[in-house]
Write a protein that holds these residues in place. Structure first.
Motif, PDB file in Angstrom:
ATOM      1  N   ASN A 285      71.551  82.057  36.582  1.00 32.41           N
ATOM      2  CA  ASN A 285      70.695  81.122  35.859  1.00 32.41           C
ATOM      3  C   ASN A 285      71.087  81.212  34.393  1.00 32.41           C
ATOM      4  OD1 ASN A 285      68.916  80.159  38.010  1.00 32.41           O
ATOM      5  ND2 ASN A 285      68.355  82.314  38.151  1.00 32.41           N
ATOM      6  N   LEU A 286      71.576  80.120  33.846  1.00 32.68           N
ATOM      7  CA  LEU A 286      72.143  80.077  32.503  1.00 32.68           C
ATOM      8  C   LEU A 286      71.197  79.311  31.588  1.00 32.68           C
ATOM      9  CD1 LEU A 286      74.526  80.627  30.619  1.00 32.68           C
ATOM     10  CD2 LEU A 286      75.726  78.729  31.693  1.00 32.68           C
ATOM     11  N   ILE A 287      70.739  79.990  30.550  1.00 34.63           N
ATOM     12  CA  ILE A 287      69.746  79.427  29.644  1.00 34.63           C
ATOM     13  C   ILE A 287      70.287  79.513  28.223  1.00 34.63           C
ATOM     14  CG2 ILE A 287      67.422  79.771  28.724  1.00 34.63           C
ATOM     15  CD1 ILE A 287      66.706  80.793  31.587  1.00 34.63           C
ATOM     16  N   PHE A 288      70.065  78.458  27.457  1.00 30.07           N
ATOM     17  CA  PHE A 288      70.545  78.472  26.082  1.00 30.07           C
ATOM     18  C   PHE A 288      69.445  78.056  25.115  1.00 30.07           C
ATOM     19  CE2 PHE A 288      71.327  74.191  27.615  1.00 30.07           C
ATOM     20  CZ  PHE A 288      70.903  73.388  26.560  1.00 30.07           C
ATOM     21  N   GLY A 289      69.561  78.588  23.913  1.00 25.68           N
ATOM     22  CA  GLY A 289      68.711  78.191  22.797  1.00 25.68           C
ATOM     23  C   GLY A 289      69.635  77.842  21.652  1.00 25.68           C
TER      24      GLY A 289
ATOM     25  N   SER B 197      65.871  73.156  28.043  1.00 27.22           N
ATOM     26  CA  SER B 197      64.648  73.815  27.580  1.00 27.22           C
ATOM     27  C   SER B 197      63.377  73.249  28.206  1.00 27.22           C
ATOM     28  CB  SER B 197      64.556  73.755  26.054  1.00 27.22           C
ATOM     29  OG  SER B 197      64.565  72.414  25.614  1.00 27.22           O
ATOM     30  N   ASP B 198      63.340  71.960  28.498  1.00 26.92           N
ATOM     31  CA  ASP B 198      62.128  71.373  29.073  1.00 26.92           C
ATOM     32  C   ASP B 198      61.896  71.797  30.523  1.00 26.92           C
ATOM     33  OD1 ASP B 198      64.259  69.895  30.085  1.00 26.92           O
ATOM     34  OD2 ASP B 198      63.348  67.948  29.709  1.00 26.92           O
ATOM     35  N   ALA B 199      62.883  72.402  31.152  1.00 25.01           N
ATOM     36  CA  ALA B 199      62.734  72.869  32.536  1.00 25.01           C
ATOM     37  C   ALA B 199      62.307  74.337  32.603  1.00 25.01           C
ATOM     38  CB  ALA B 199      64.046  72.685  33.294  1.00 25.01           C
ATOM     39  N   LEU B 200      62.049  74.938  31.458  1.00 22.71           N
ATOM     40  CA  LEU B 200      61.746  76.375  31.414  1.00 22.71           C
ATOM     41  C   LEU B 200      60.261  76.697  31.342  1.00 22.71           C
ATOM     42  CD1 LEU B 200      64.492  77.524  28.899  1.00 22.71           C
ATOM     43  CD2 LEU B 200      64.422  77.963  31.364  1.00 22.71           C
ATOM     44  N   THR B 201      59.415  75.729  31.344  1.00 21.41           N
ATOM     45  CA  THR B 201      57.991  75.918  31.085  1.00 21.41           C
ATOM     46  C   THR B 201      57.404  77.155  31.773  1.00 21.41           C
ATOM     47  OG1 THR B 201      57.761  73.546  30.797  1.00 21.41           O
ATOM     48  CG2 THR B 201      55.743  74.810  31.115  1.00 21.41           C
ATOM     49  N   ASP B 202      57.537  77.265  33.070  1.00 22.34           N
ATOM     50  CA  ASP B 202      56.968  78.400  33.809  1.00 22.34           C
ATOM     51  C   ASP B 202      58.048  79.198  34.535  1.00 22.34           C
ATOM     52  OD1 ASP B 202      54.255  77.810  33.164  1.00 22.34           O
ATOM     53  OD2 ASP B 202      54.310  76.170  34.620  1.00 22.34           O
ATOM     54  N   PHE B 203      59.282  79.104  34.087  1.00 25.98           N
ATOM     55  CA  PHE B 203      60.390  79.739  34.789  1.00 25.98           C
ATOM     56  C   PHE B 203      60.385  81.252  34.592  1.00 25.98           C
ATOM     57  CE2 PHE B 203      64.859  81.252  34.827  1.00 25.98           C
ATOM     58  CZ  PHE B 203      65.121  81.034  36.167  1.00 25.98           C
ATOM     59  N   ILE B 204      60.239  81.959  35.704  1.00 19.22           N
ATOM     60  CA  ILE B 204      60.394  83.416  35.730  1.00 19.22           C
ATOM     61  C   ILE B 204      61.693  83.666  36.482  1.00 19.22           C
ATOM     62  CG2 ILE B 204      59.467  85.615  36.526  1.00 19.22           C
ATOM     63  CD1 ILE B 204      57.656  84.344  34.435  1.00 19.22           C
ATOM     64  N   PRO B 205      62.665  84.332  35.869  1.00 23.23           N
ATOM     65  CA  PRO B 205      63.954  84.533  36.536  1.00 23.23           C
ATOM     66  C   PRO B 205      63.802  85.306  37.846  1.00 23.23           C
ATOM     67  CG  PRO B 205      64.054  85.211  34.229  1.00 23.23           C
ATOM     68  CD  PRO B 205      62.624  84.938  34.548  1.00 23.23           C
TER      69      PRO B 205
ATOM     70  N   ILE C 179      63.576  76.766  22.562  1.00 24.62           N
ATOM     71  CA  ILE C 179      63.474  77.803  23.594  1.00 24.62           C
ATOM     72  C   ILE C 179      62.361  78.813  23.289  1.00 24.62           C
ATOM     73  CG2 ILE C 179      65.195  79.367  22.624  1.00 24.62           C
ATOM     74  CD1 ILE C 179      66.287  79.743  25.456  1.00 24.62           C
ATOM     75  N   LEU C 180      61.759  78.696  22.101  1.00 27.82           N
ATOM     76  CA  LEU C 180      60.692  79.622  21.697  1.00 27.82           C
ATOM     77  C   LEU C 180      59.507  79.631  22.667  1.00 27.82           C
ATOM     78  CD1 LEU C 180      59.719  81.699  19.641  1.00 27.82           C
ATOM     79  CD2 LEU C 180      58.775  79.789  18.300  1.00 27.82           C
ATOM     80  N   PRO C 181      59.041  78.481  23.170  1.00 29.25           N
ATOM     81  CA  PRO C 181      57.915  78.537  24.123  1.00 29.25           C
ATOM     82  C   PRO C 181      58.240  79.375  25.365  1.00 29.25           C
ATOM     83  CG  PRO C 181      58.205  76.303  23.331  1.00 29.25           C
ATOM     84  CD  PRO C 181      59.388  77.094  22.838  1.00 29.25           C
TER      85      PRO C 181
END
Length: 150
Positions: free
Chosen positions: A5-9, A38-46, A68-70
């Motif tokens: 799972n690749l996440i960027f800020g 970033s908009d798909a990360l709201t409740d994402f727990i890896p 990505i702060l939220p």
């Protein structure tokens, strides 16, 4: 092979470009990878049976980028203990500032506090030394990708 799972800020798009480049390289190895906006990360727990890779620029006084702060704050306040999660962090910054790569370091510290285990070294990419952060990240990825399943 574990999914990545690749996440960027990002602030100016560099971290996003690095993440997109790494996504392509990870896919080329036959490994499944999901690049999150970033908009798909709201409740994402890896998920702990997958691997997390964070690519993050630093802004302001060592701050996590606004987009990505939220998600960072949600992890900090709501995430469960993640002792089986493996992760990596690529931090982009400018060493002429005292807060060099601080946002990536904050992600590394948070994930460690949550019990996750970093694979390999935290990569700090200095804008004063390289105009192509994706080149440095790709070299790091070759080593990191081999360490994920070990």
């Amino acid at each position: 092979m574990r999914k990545v799972n690749l996440i960027f800020g990002t602030v100016y798009g560099n971290a996003q470009f690095v993440a997109e480049t790494l996504r392509d390289d990870i896919q080329a190895t036959g490994r499944e990878v999901q690049l999150f906006q970033s908009d798909a990360l709201t409740d994402f727990i890896p998920p702990q049976d997958e691997v997390l890779l964070v690519v993050c620029s630093t802004t302001g006084q060592g701050d996590v980028p606004d987009e990505i702060l939220p998600w960072f704050e949600m992890l900090k306040s709501q995430a469960p203990y993640l002792p089986n999660l493996k992760y990596g962090v690529i931090a982009l910054g400018d060493s002429s500032y005292d807060t060099f790569c601080r946002a990536g370091i904050q992600f590394d510290e948070l994930l460690t506090e949550l019990g996750a285990h970093r694979v390999g070294l935290l990569l700090k990419v200095d804008a004063c030394e390289t105009m192509e952060p994706e080149v440095t990240a790709k070299a790091w990825l070759q080593i990191w990708n081999k360490q994920i399943d070990s």
